[in-house]
Design an enzyme around this catalytic site. Structure first.
Site, PDB file in Angstrom:
ATOM      1  NE  ARG A 165      -7.018   4.455   5.398  1.00 54.47           N
ATOM      2  CZ  ARG A 165      -6.597   5.623   5.838  1.00 54.47           C
ATOM      3  NH1 ARG A 165      -7.017   6.072   6.994  1.00 54.47           N
ATOM      4  NH2 ARG A 165      -5.759   6.324   5.125  1.00 54.47           N
TER       5      ARG A 165
ATOM      6  NE  ARG B 266       0.379  10.486   9.872  1.00 53.18           N
ATOM      7  CZ  ARG B 266      -0.078   9.457   9.171  1.00 53.18           C
ATOM      8  NH1 ARG B 266      -1.243   8.933   9.459  1.00 53.18           N
ATOM      9  NH2 ARG B 266       0.617   8.965   8.182  1.00 53.18           N
TER      10      ARG B 266
ATOM     11  NE  ARG C   4      -1.672  12.229   7.825  1.00 60.51           N
ATOM     12  CZ  ARG C   4      -1.458  13.502   8.117  1.00 60.51           C
ATOM     13  NH1 ARG C   4      -2.394  14.202   8.683  1.00 60.51           N
ATOM     14  NH2 ARG C   4      -0.305  14.069   7.857  1.00 60.51           N
TER      15      ARG C   4
ATOM     16  CG  ASP D 173       3.338   1.659   9.276  1.00 59.88           C
ATOM     17  OD1 ASP D 173       2.886   2.488  10.075  1.00 59.88           O
ATOM     18  OD2 ASP D 173       3.573   1.922   8.080  1.00 59.88           O
TER      19      ASP D 173
ATOM     20  CB  CYS E 289      -4.970  10.989  11.420  1.00 63.79           C
ATOM     21  SG  CYS E 289      -3.406  10.176  11.689  1.00 63.79           S
TER      22      CYS E 289
ATOM     23  CG  ASP F 235       6.716  20.825   9.434  1.00 63.12           C
ATOM     24  OD1 ASP F 235       6.064  19.782   9.636  1.00 63.12           O
ATOM     25  OD2 ASP F 235       7.863  20.995   9.869  1.00 63.12           O
TER      26      ASP F 235
ATOM     27  CE  LYS G  52      -1.685   1.619   4.056  1.00 67.26           C
ATOM     28  NZ  LYS G  52      -1.415   3.027   4.378  1.00 67.26           N
ATOM     29  CG  ASN G  53       2.199   2.805   3.551  1.00 72.62           C
ATOM     30  OD1 ASN G  53       1.037   3.118   3.280  1.00 72.62           O
ATOM     31  ND2 ASN G  53       2.616   2.591   4.793  1.00 72.62           N
TER      32      ASN G  53
HETATM   33  N1  EPU Z   1       6.444  14.896  10.216  1.00 74.18           N
HETATM   34  C1  EPU Z   1       6.641  16.230  10.467  1.00 74.18           C
HETATM   35  N2  EPU Z   1       6.574  17.101   9.412  1.00 74.18           N
HETATM   36  C2  EPU Z   1       6.319  16.690   8.148  1.00 74.18           C
HETATM   37  C3  EPU Z   1       6.119  15.329   7.901  1.00 74.18           C
HETATM   38  C4  EPU Z   1       6.186  14.435   8.960  1.00 74.18           C
HETATM   39  O1  EPU Z   1       6.884  16.635  11.612  1.00 74.18           O
HETATM   40  O2  EPU Z   1       6.262  17.537   7.250  1.00 74.18           O
HETATM   41  C5  EPU Z   1       6.528  13.940  11.336  1.00 74.18           C
HETATM   42  C6  EPU Z   1       5.218  13.181  11.547  1.00 74.18           C
HETATM   43  O3  EPU Z   1       4.308  13.902  12.337  1.00 74.18           O
HETATM   44  C7  EPU Z   1       5.691  11.902  12.206  1.00 74.18           C
HETATM   45  C8  EPU Z   1       7.059  11.678  11.552  1.00 74.18           C
HETATM   46  O4  EPU Z   1       7.452  12.928  10.994  1.00 74.18           O
HETATM   47  O5  EPU Z   1       5.873  12.126  13.580  1.00 74.18           O
HETATM   48  C9  EPU Z   1       7.059  10.628  10.458  1.00 74.18           C
HETATM   49  O6  EPU Z   1       6.029  10.910   9.521  1.00 74.18           O
HETATM   50  P1  EPU Z   1       6.135  10.510   7.981  1.00 74.18           P
HETATM   51  O7  EPU Z   1       6.018  11.738   7.165  1.00 74.18           O
HETATM   52  O8  EPU Z   1       7.350   9.667   7.795  1.00 74.18           O
HETATM   53  O9  EPU Z   1       4.840   9.637   7.800  1.00 74.18           O
HETATM   54  P2  EPU Z   1       3.862   9.620   6.550  1.00 74.18           P
HETATM   55  O10 EPU Z   1       4.606   9.791   5.308  1.00 74.18           O
HETATM   56  O11 EPU Z   1       2.710  10.503   6.841  1.00 74.18           O
HETATM   57  C10 EPU Z   1       4.117   7.052   6.104  1.00 74.18           C
HETATM   58  C11 EPU Z   1       3.195   5.869   6.029  1.00 74.18           C
HETATM   59  C12 EPU Z   1       2.702   5.535   7.417  1.00 74.18           C
HETATM   60  C13 EPU Z   1       3.918   5.226   8.285  1.00 74.18           C
HETATM   61  C14 EPU Z   1       4.888   6.403   8.288  1.00 74.18           C
HETATM   62  C15 EPU Z   1       6.166   6.145   9.056  1.00 74.18           C
HETATM   63  C16 EPU Z   1       2.252   6.136   3.840  1.00 74.18           C
HETATM   64  C17 EPU Z   1       1.078   6.421   3.000  1.00 74.18           C
HETATM   65  N3  EPU Z   1       2.086   6.203   5.159  1.00 74.18           N
HETATM   66  O12 EPU Z   1       3.342   8.121   6.631  1.00 74.18           O
HETATM   67  O13 EPU Z   1       1.895   4.377   7.283  1.00 74.18           O
HETATM   68  O14 EPU Z   1       3.509   4.950   9.593  1.00 74.18           O
HETATM   69  O15 EPU Z   1       5.235   6.742   6.940  1.00 74.18           O
HETATM   70  O16 EPU Z   1       6.832   5.050   8.536  1.00 74.18           O
HETATM   71  O17 EPU Z   1       3.317   5.816   3.333  1.00 74.18           O
HETATM   72  C18 EPU Z   1       0.196   2.872   7.846  1.00 74.18           C
HETATM   73  O18 EPU Z   1       0.428   2.282   6.790  1.00 74.18           O
HETATM   74  O19 EPU Z   1      -0.537   2.388   8.752  1.00 74.18           O
HETATM   75  C19 EPU Z   1       0.813   4.174   8.091  1.00 74.18           C
HETATM   76  C20 EPU Z   1       0.381   5.023   9.013  1.00 74.18           C
END
Ligand code: EPU
Length: 417
Positions: free
Chosen positions: A397, A122, A93, A305, A117, A125, A22-23
């Site tokens: 999902r 999340r 998201r 995850d 969420c 920025d 998925k990711n």
């Molecule tokens: N963060 C920031 N600023 C940003 C972006 C992220 O502070 O601009 C923080 C987030 O709040 C969090 C950390 O950085 O504390 C990591 O967030 P990340 O951006 O890596 O997560 P994401 O891209 O929103 C993806 C996966 C998640 C998975 C995370 C971490 C997808 C679609 N989602 O989310 O998957 O937990 O990386 O590996 O790729 C799931 O599949 O259940 C899931 C939540």
């Protein structure tokens, strides 16, 4: 609303085919925004988040064909709208991933801000900081991110936190920028690597793939290609935990063992016999699992995850395991539900201390997010009596036909309305 009914009934045995990730699929489907040519994707998992992405792209005027299960052809030769609306973004998201590619190719993009969420606040920025460094003019207005740039230009970007989505958005944007972009402190998750490999197959020039320093030499145009999505390491890990806690023996096909070494190591530490080839993994468990300690961190360390699922393993293990969550601030929502099933978990800040118990007892439980739901399904497999997992739309999902896959290896599990 659908629920799952599960009756714990002993060891799971047999083979399961792992679905596409998925990711990895979510950002990779968005690469179609970067080219006027048709992109053809295979090994696409049939999931709710994938149909949401499809709706999002179609809403922008992109043509999506899904003649065969697990295959998709996407053509973005023109767009009718450069907007990702709130109604879709609020349900997924990852919709923010259209921001980088749309802006890079069309000079403009408006995406609803995802907001918080169930697992944390999340913010996005870092996505915005990177695009601004690449010359975009970004305003946040009425809950939307509005970005403009006649042509993005290469930049040297140091990310403040390791972000998977942020790295993916900027990687896609940089592929069509003018000049070289260097992304420092980039996420190294296998899904980021899969995206980078897809971009390279489209003609992008990226080096440092798989490291935390990605160097992208922007090109004027990308072309279409065919790309197979990598296997889902989290789905695979979830099934391996199912085998471990039921003291069963499972072989996973179409798996990517090299993308999940930290998880395999923990399962071995818990007492499982794990073997793997290029695209298969087998797990044989002949004893009650031993409790394990782990801390979630960016790849290659233990993935957030898989935290909830390994927590379920600790619930029925011998001894006490300490689990620390460092990625998301609110990712212990499964704990009260597991405790309702007889688990003994104490939470203090971002640490959970899990005292293994001999037996869990079936109950009606409710999930608040995808991986929390998975941990409750796992708990149901070893609980005495009947477990009903409510609100499984969260599960849908990210897990394709989970009741069929687990049912085929001996679980007593059915979907009820
Ligand atoms: N963060 C920031 N600023 C940003 C972006 C992220 O502070 O601009 C923080 C987030 O709040 C969090 C950390 O950085 O504390 C990591 O967030 P990340 O951006 O890596 O997560 P994401 O891209 O929103 C993806 C996966 C998640 C998975 C995370 C971490 C997808 C679609 N989602 O989310 O998957 O937990 O990386 O590996 O790729 C799931 O599949 O259940 C899931 C939540």
């Amino acid at each position: 609303m659908d629920k799952l009914r599960i009756c714990g009934n002993g060891p799971l045995n047999g083979e399961i085919r792992v679905s596409g990730a998925k990711n990895a699929a979510l950002p990779i489907l968005c690469t179609s925004l970067l080219t006027a040519d048709t992109m053809r994707f295979t090994n696409v998992p049939m999931l709710r988040d994938i149909s949401t992405t499809q709706k999002l792209l179609q809403g922008m005027g992109v043509r999506v064909m899904t003649d065969n299960v697990h295959e998709m052809e996407i053509t973005a030769d023109h767009l009718d709208s450069l907007v990702a609306p709130y109604d879709l973004v609020k349900t997924m998201r990852a919709s923010i991933l259209v921001l980088g590619p749309t802006l890079a190719r069309f000079g403009e993009a408006t995406v609803s801000l995802p907001g918080g969420c169930a697992i944390g606040s999340r913010p996005v920025d870092q996505h915005i900081k990177g695009l601004v460094a690449m010359g975009a003019e970004v305003v946040i207005e009425h809950g939307y991110v509005k970005a403009k740039a006649a042509r993005l230009r290469g930049a040297h970007i140091v990310m403040d936190v390791v972000t998977v989505g942020g790295t993916e958005n900027l990687l896609m944007a940089a592929a069509l920028a003018d000049g070289t972009t260097i992304l420092e402190n980039a996420a190294r998750e296998p899904e980021v690597t899969d995206l980078a490999n897809c971009l390279v197959a489209m003609g992008a020039r990226i080096s440092g793939i798989g490291t935390n320093r990605l160097v992208v030499e922007g090109v004027d145009k990308l072309h279409g290609c065919e790309y197979a999505i990598m296997p889902d390491r989290i789905e695979a890990g979830t099934f391996l935990v199912a085998a471990a806690i039921t003291q069963g023996h499972l072989i996973l096909r179409n798996a990517a063992p090299r993308s999940m070494e930290s998880v395999l190591d923990k399962l071995v530490e818990a007492g499982a016999i794990v073997e793997a080839g290029d695209d298969w993994i087998s797990l044989d468990m002949k004893r009650r699992p031993k409790a394990i300690n782990f801390r979630t961190l960016p790849y290659p360390a233990f993935p957030t995850d898989m935290q909830a699922q390994l927590m379920t393993l600790n619930c029925v293990a011998e001894g006490t395991g300490v689990v620390t969550e460092t990625i998301f601030e609110n990712r212990f929502m499964h704990v009260p539900e597991l405790n309702r099933m007889g688990a003994r978990i104490e939470v203090e800040g971002n640490t959970a201390v899990v005292h293994g118990v001999d037996k869990l007892s079936g109950a009606t439980v409710m999930a608040t997010d995808l991986r929390a739901s998975a941990s409750l399904v796992l708990a149901g497999l070893v609980a005495q009596g009947e477990t009903i997992v409510d609100r499984i739309y969260h599960l849908d999902r990210g897990y394709e036909y989970i009741e069929k896959k687990l049912g085929a290896v001996g679980a007593q599990i059915e979907r009820i309305s």
